[in-house]
Design a protein around this motif. Structure first.
Motif, PDB file in Angstrom:
ATOM      1  N   SER A  20       0.856  -1.174   0.000  1.00 13.04           N
ATOM      2  CA  SER A  20       0.000   0.000   0.000  1.00 13.04           C
ATOM      3  C   SER A  20       0.898   1.232   0.000  1.00 13.04           C
ATOM      4  CB  SER A  20      -0.910  -0.017   1.225  1.00 13.04           C
ATOM      5  OG  SER A  20      -0.154  -0.173   2.391  1.00 13.04           O
ATOM      6  N   THR A  21       0.401   2.315  -0.555  1.00 19.59           N
ATOM      7  CA  THR A  21       1.186   3.544  -0.615  1.00 19.59           C
ATOM      8  C   THR A  21       0.390   4.706  -0.050  1.00 19.59           C
ATOM      9  OG1 THR A  21       0.431   4.002  -2.869  1.00 19.59           O
ATOM     10  CG2 THR A  21       2.517   2.830  -2.641  1.00 19.59           C
ATOM     11  N   TYR A  22       1.111   5.669   0.507  1.00 16.23           N
ATOM     12  CA  TYR A  22       0.502   6.862   1.075  1.00 16.23           C
ATOM     13  C   TYR A  22       0.165   7.879   0.007  1.00 16.23           C
ATOM     14  CZ  TYR A  22       1.883   5.656   5.839  1.00 16.23           C
ATOM     15  OH  TYR A  22       2.021   5.051   7.050  1.00 16.23           O
ATOM     16  N   THR A  24       0.543  11.450  -1.352  1.00 12.55           N
ATOM     17  CA  THR A  24       1.588  12.458  -1.211  1.00 12.55           C
ATOM     18  C   THR A  24       1.157  13.802  -1.789  1.00 12.55           C
ATOM     19  OG1 THR A  24       2.586  11.728  -3.288  1.00 12.55           O
ATOM     20  CG2 THR A  24       3.462  10.765  -1.254  1.00 12.55           C
ATOM     21  N   GLY A 119      -4.592   6.993   0.477  1.00 16.37           N
ATOM     22  CA  GLY A 119      -3.561   6.041   0.091  1.00 16.37           C
ATOM     23  C   GLY A 119      -4.182   4.934  -0.728  1.00 16.37           C
ATOM     24  N   ASN A 124      -3.734  -2.415  -4.123  1.00 20.75           N
ATOM     25  CA  ASN A 124      -3.347  -1.246  -4.916  1.00 20.75           C
ATOM     26  C   ASN A 124      -4.543  -0.458  -5.440  1.00 20.75           C
ATOM     27  OD1 ASN A 124      -1.216   0.393  -5.618  1.00 20.75           O
ATOM     28  ND2 ASN A 124      -1.085  -0.453  -7.683  1.00 20.75           N
TER      29      ASN A 124
END
Length: 179
Positions: A20-22, A24, A119, A124
């Motif tokens: 998982s990604t934050y 930004t 996020g 994904n």
């Protein structure tokens, strides 16, 4: 042969372990009960006990999820498709000088231009902030566009799924255009 099999297995494991990604694009500040709440924290609604709730995010099961933060208690409540829980460590969304955050009416997983994503899930998929009036408050929930629902649960009350809700949207100040 052994090295080739290990390489294939390693590539397969990496493909399945999508991190998982934050988000930004926006400014998020770390929070817990011992931190001072920023003056420019984004208000998200209020809970059934009358406390203001702020827009937050938490990490849970390799996903980054929206949370409603009650700063007086230092607790962040969040939802998945099946459960509701709380954490004591979270991030709070803060407003920048050139951005307005507004709640826009939406429905059925429609993507609103400028919608604030916190996020992604472990699959994904981007996760957005939504809210709805329920259980005696205006509560922040989890919006997955593929589910087409705003998912909200508060403590021991039943999990609720709304097809009509509000989405948090970022707008540039001055000209009113969306982010």
């Amino acid at each position: 042969m052994y090295k080739a099999a290990c390489l294939v297995l390693a590539l397969f494991a990496v493909a399945l372990a999508v991190p998982s990604t934050y988000d930004t694009e926006h400014v998020w500040k770390a929070g817990n009960l011992s931190y001072v709440v920023p003056d420019n924290a984004v208000l998200g609604g209020f809970d059934p006990y009358g406390f203001n709730t702020y827009v937050g995010r938490v990490i849970y099961a390799n996903s980054i999820l929206p949370a409603r933060v009650v700063v007086e208690t230092g607790v962040a409540y969040f939802n998945t498709e099946t459960l509701s829980s709380k954490l004591l460590v979270y991030d709070i969304l803060v407003a920048e000088r050139n951005v307005n955050y507004v709640w826009v009416r939406s429905f059925d997983g429609f993507y609103e231009k400028g919608a604030v994503a916190v996020g992604t899930t472990n699959k994904n998929e981007r996760v957005f902030c939504c809210r709805a009036k329920t259980d005696g408050g205006v509560l922040i929930g989890t919006l997955l566009l593929s589910q087409k629902l705003c998912i909200i649960k508060h403590e021991t009350l039943a999990l609720r799924k709304f097809d009509k809700y509000e989405v948090l949207v970022a707008q540039a100040k001055g000209n009113g255009t969306l982010y």
